[in-house]
Design a protein around this motif. Sequence first.
Motif, PDB file in Angstrom:
ATOM      1  N   LEU A 132      82.238  53.084 -95.603  1.00  0.00           N
ATOM      2  CA  LEU A 132      81.229  52.444 -96.402  1.00  0.00           C
ATOM      3  C   LEU A 132      80.253  53.298 -96.668  1.00  0.00           C
ATOM      4  O   LEU A 132      79.802  53.817 -95.569  1.00  0.00           O
ATOM      5  N   PHE A 133      79.714  53.348 -97.722  1.00  0.00           N
ATOM      6  CA  PHE A 133      78.465  54.184 -98.036  1.00  0.00           C
ATOM      7  C   PHE A 133      77.268  53.280 -98.366  1.00  0.00           C
ATOM      8  O   PHE A 133      77.315  52.745 -99.226  1.00  0.00           O
ATOM      9  N   LEU A 134      76.378  53.077 -97.294  1.00  0.00           N
ATOM     10  CA  LEU A 134      75.465  51.697 -97.374  1.00  0.00           C
ATOM     11  C   LEU A 134      73.971  52.247 -97.816  1.00  0.00           C
ATOM     12  O   LEU A 134      73.579  53.333 -97.259  1.00  0.00           O
ATOM     13  N   HIS A 135      73.437  51.223 -98.344  1.00  0.00           N
ATOM     14  CA  HIS A 135      71.762  51.260 -98.657  1.00  0.00           C
ATOM     15  C   HIS A 135      71.367  50.146 -98.056  1.00  0.00           C
ATOM     16  O   HIS A 135      71.543  49.078 -98.170  1.00  0.00           O
ATOM     17  N   GLN A 136      70.047  50.471 -97.343  1.00  0.00           N
ATOM     18  CA  GLN A 136      69.172  49.386 -96.755  1.00  0.00           C
ATOM     19  C   GLN A 136      67.559  49.541 -96.967  1.00  0.00           C
ATOM     20  O   GLN A 136      67.409  50.618 -96.299  1.00  0.00           O
ATOM     21  N   ARG A 137      66.997  48.961 -97.398  1.00  0.00           N
ATOM     22  CA  ARG A 137      65.758  49.202 -97.566  1.00  0.00           C
ATOM     23  C   ARG A 137      64.891  47.819 -97.432  1.00  0.00           C
ATOM     24  O   ARG A 137      65.243  46.961 -98.166  1.00  0.00           O
ATOM     25  N   ASP A 138      64.128  47.643 -96.416  1.00  0.00           N
ATOM     26  CA  ASP A 138      63.200  46.218 -96.155  1.00  0.00           C
ATOM     27  C   ASP A 138      64.368  45.195 -96.077  1.00  0.00           C
ATOM     28  O   ASP A 138      63.787  44.051 -96.401  1.00  0.00           O
ATOM     29  N   ALA A 139      65.236  45.315 -95.768  1.00  0.00           N
ATOM     30  CA  ALA A 139      66.176  44.158 -95.611  1.00  0.00           C
ATOM     31  C   ALA A 139      67.066  44.058 -94.259  1.00  0.00           C
ATOM     32  O   ALA A 139      68.117  43.700 -94.255  1.00  0.00           O
ATOM     33  N   HIS A 140      66.542  44.681 -93.173  1.00  0.00           N
ATOM     34  CA  HIS A 140      67.448  44.904 -92.023  1.00  0.00           C
ATOM     35  C   HIS A 140      67.956  43.806 -91.433  1.00  0.00           C
ATOM     36  O   HIS A 140      69.170  43.825 -91.139  1.00  0.00           O
ATOM     37  N   ALA A 141      67.367  42.730 -91.293  1.00  0.00           N
ATOM     38  CA  ALA A 141      67.770  41.513 -90.651  1.00  0.00           C
ATOM     39  C   ALA A 141      69.006  41.066 -91.417  1.00  0.00           C
ATOM     40  O   ALA A 141      70.001  40.714 -90.695  1.00  0.00           O
ATOM     41  N   ASP A 142      68.858  40.758 -92.698  1.00  0.00           N
ATOM     42  CA  ASP A 142      70.017  40.311 -93.567  1.00  0.00           C
ATOM     43  C   ASP A 142      71.102  41.420 -93.700  1.00  0.00           C
ATOM     44  O   ASP A 142      72.394  40.940 -93.467  1.00  0.00           O
ATOM     45  N   PHE A 143      70.764  42.427 -93.692  1.00  0.00           N
ATOM     46  CA  PHE A 143      71.682  43.439 -93.610  1.00  0.00           C
ATOM     47  C   PHE A 143      72.445  43.672 -92.350  1.00  0.00           C
ATOM     48  O   PHE A 143      73.711  43.340 -92.457  1.00  0.00           O
ATOM     49  N   MET A 144      71.981  43.448 -91.250  1.00  0.00           N
ATOM     50  CA  MET A 144      72.601  43.438 -89.979  1.00  0.00           C
ATOM     51  C   MET A 144      73.620  42.092 -89.971  1.00  0.00           C
ATOM     52  O   MET A 144      74.659  42.218 -89.307  1.00  0.00           O
ATOM     53  N   GLU A 168      65.882  50.066 -86.095  1.00  0.00           N
ATOM     54  CA  GLU A 168      66.618  50.225 -87.059  1.00  0.00           C
ATOM     55  C   GLU A 168      67.732  51.310 -86.376  1.00  0.00           C
ATOM     56  O   GLU A 168      69.137  50.920 -86.717  1.00  0.00           O
ATOM     57  N   LEU A 169      67.324  52.340 -86.202  1.00  0.00           N
ATOM     58  CA  LEU A 169      68.372  53.407 -86.019  1.00  0.00           C
ATOM     59  C   LEU A 169      69.160  53.207 -84.734  1.00  0.00           C
ATOM     60  O   LEU A 169      70.605  53.401 -84.815  1.00  0.00           O
ATOM     61  N   PHE A 170      68.580  52.610 -83.798  1.00  0.00           N
ATOM     62  CA  PHE A 170      69.465  52.297 -82.790  1.00  0.00           C
ATOM     63  C   PHE A 170      70.460  50.988 -82.802  1.00  0.00           C
ATOM     64  O   PHE A 170      71.370  50.871 -82.209  1.00  0.00           O
ATOM     65  N   ASP A 171      70.048  49.903 -83.861  1.00  0.00           N
ATOM     66  CA  ASP A 171      70.822  49.124 -84.188  1.00  0.00           C
ATOM     67  C   ASP A 171      72.060  49.562 -84.898  1.00  0.00           C
ATOM     68  O   ASP A 171      73.117  49.306 -84.677  1.00  0.00           O
ATOM     69  N   TYR A 172      71.774  50.642 -85.681  1.00  0.00           N
ATOM     70  CA  TYR A 172      73.136  51.247 -86.267  1.00  0.00           C
ATOM     71  C   TYR A 172      73.804  51.971 -85.452  1.00  0.00           C
ATOM     72  O   TYR A 172      75.072  51.975 -85.574  1.00  0.00           O
ATOM     73  N   LEU A 173      73.331  52.785 -84.334  1.00  0.00           N
ATOM     74  CA  LEU A 173      74.095  53.734 -83.726  1.00  0.00           C
ATOM     75  C   LEU A 173      74.787  52.641 -82.525  1.00  0.00           C
ATOM     76  O   LEU A 173      75.816  53.040 -82.104  1.00  0.00           O
ATOM     77  N   ASP A 174      74.084  51.804 -82.096  1.00  0.00           N
ATOM     78  CA  ASP A 174      74.845  50.817 -81.252  1.00  0.00           C
ATOM     79  C   ASP A 174      76.031  50.117 -81.938  1.00  0.00           C
ATOM     80  O   ASP A 174      77.033  49.803 -81.157  1.00  0.00           O
ATOM     81  N   ASN A 175      76.135  50.040 -83.371  1.00  0.00           N
ATOM     82  CA  ASN A 175      77.282  49.595 -83.912  1.00  0.00           C
ATOM     83  C   ASN A 175      78.428  50.765 -84.418  1.00  0.00           C
ATOM     84  O   ASN A 175      79.325  50.585 -85.000  1.00  0.00           O
ATOM     85  N   ASP A 176      77.829  52.043 -83.739  1.00  0.00           N
ATOM     86  CA  ASP A 176      78.804  53.195 -83.961  1.00  0.00           C
ATOM     87  C   ASP A 176      78.935  53.653 -85.525  1.00  0.00           C
ATOM     88  O   ASP A 176      79.915  54.385 -85.632  1.00  0.00           O
ATOM     89  N   TRP A 177      77.672  53.019 -86.107  1.00  0.00           N
ATOM     90  CA  TRP A 177      78.000  53.753 -87.470  1.00  0.00           C
ATOM     91  C   TRP A 177      76.926  55.134 -87.478  1.00  0.00           C
ATOM     92  O   TRP A 177      76.548  55.540 -86.625  1.00  0.00           O
TER      93      TRP A 177
END
Length: 277
Positions: A132-144, A168-177
Amino acid sequence: MQLIDIGANLTHDSFDRDRAAVLARAQEAGVAQLIVTGASREHSPQALELAQAHPGVLFATAGVHPHHASEYTDECDAEMRALHAHPQVVAVGECGLDYFRDFSPRPSQRTAFERQLQIAVDFSTNGVGKPLFLHQRDAHADFMAMMKNFDGRIGPAVVHCFTGTREELFDYLDNDWHIGITGWLCDERRGAHLRELVKSIPANRLMIETDAPYLLPRTLKPLPKDRRNEPAFLAHIVEELARDRGESLQQAADASTNAARAFFRLPDAVAGSMLTG
């Protein structure tokens, strides 16, 4: 030194006049392979055409950016699925959520994102979802929350053009993204925080991209007169990244290239192919 640009919008009309020269300059700057971003119904097929014209060197994504989410109909979904049947299309996206500009209504964005996440599941290989090639801006809660709904079914994911917060970075890293870093790193007005954050990204989950023709690195000297970013400037980004991470240029280049090749399941580079076509 071999580099892989994981995201360049080479179908953009600003490249129509000199696309072959742009690719030649990229190769001369060490860019061995490049992922052409597909982000709409119009441009995703064009990204595939470019990849097919440069086998083994250019690859494509196919998806619909949240800005274009209103165009995501049943017909669009069928078109995206047809594109993903081609081996040159190596990731689903660019897809995600963008509440900063809201060019499409938020419910439409969420629907389009969910349908593309399902494509990634449906195009699994050996039980692993398509990248997946993902985009997220100002939508972190809904994105997660939406990503969590697909937990255990999706495969590898990269949050492209990361510009967010430490949390946000550590949320992504915690999911192994994975994380994609662009010339935003070089923007003293908006990207200064990234110079510290990039130190926390594991080398095997850090990839680099230009997002050309956007996000021209502001520290590039001299700046091109037309202010257009292009894949050749990836070399400048990796130089800045290496300095910020306290690594040698070779270390940073090798790590990002190895991460990208593994993530997108790319073959070894084919020398010289970008100079033709």
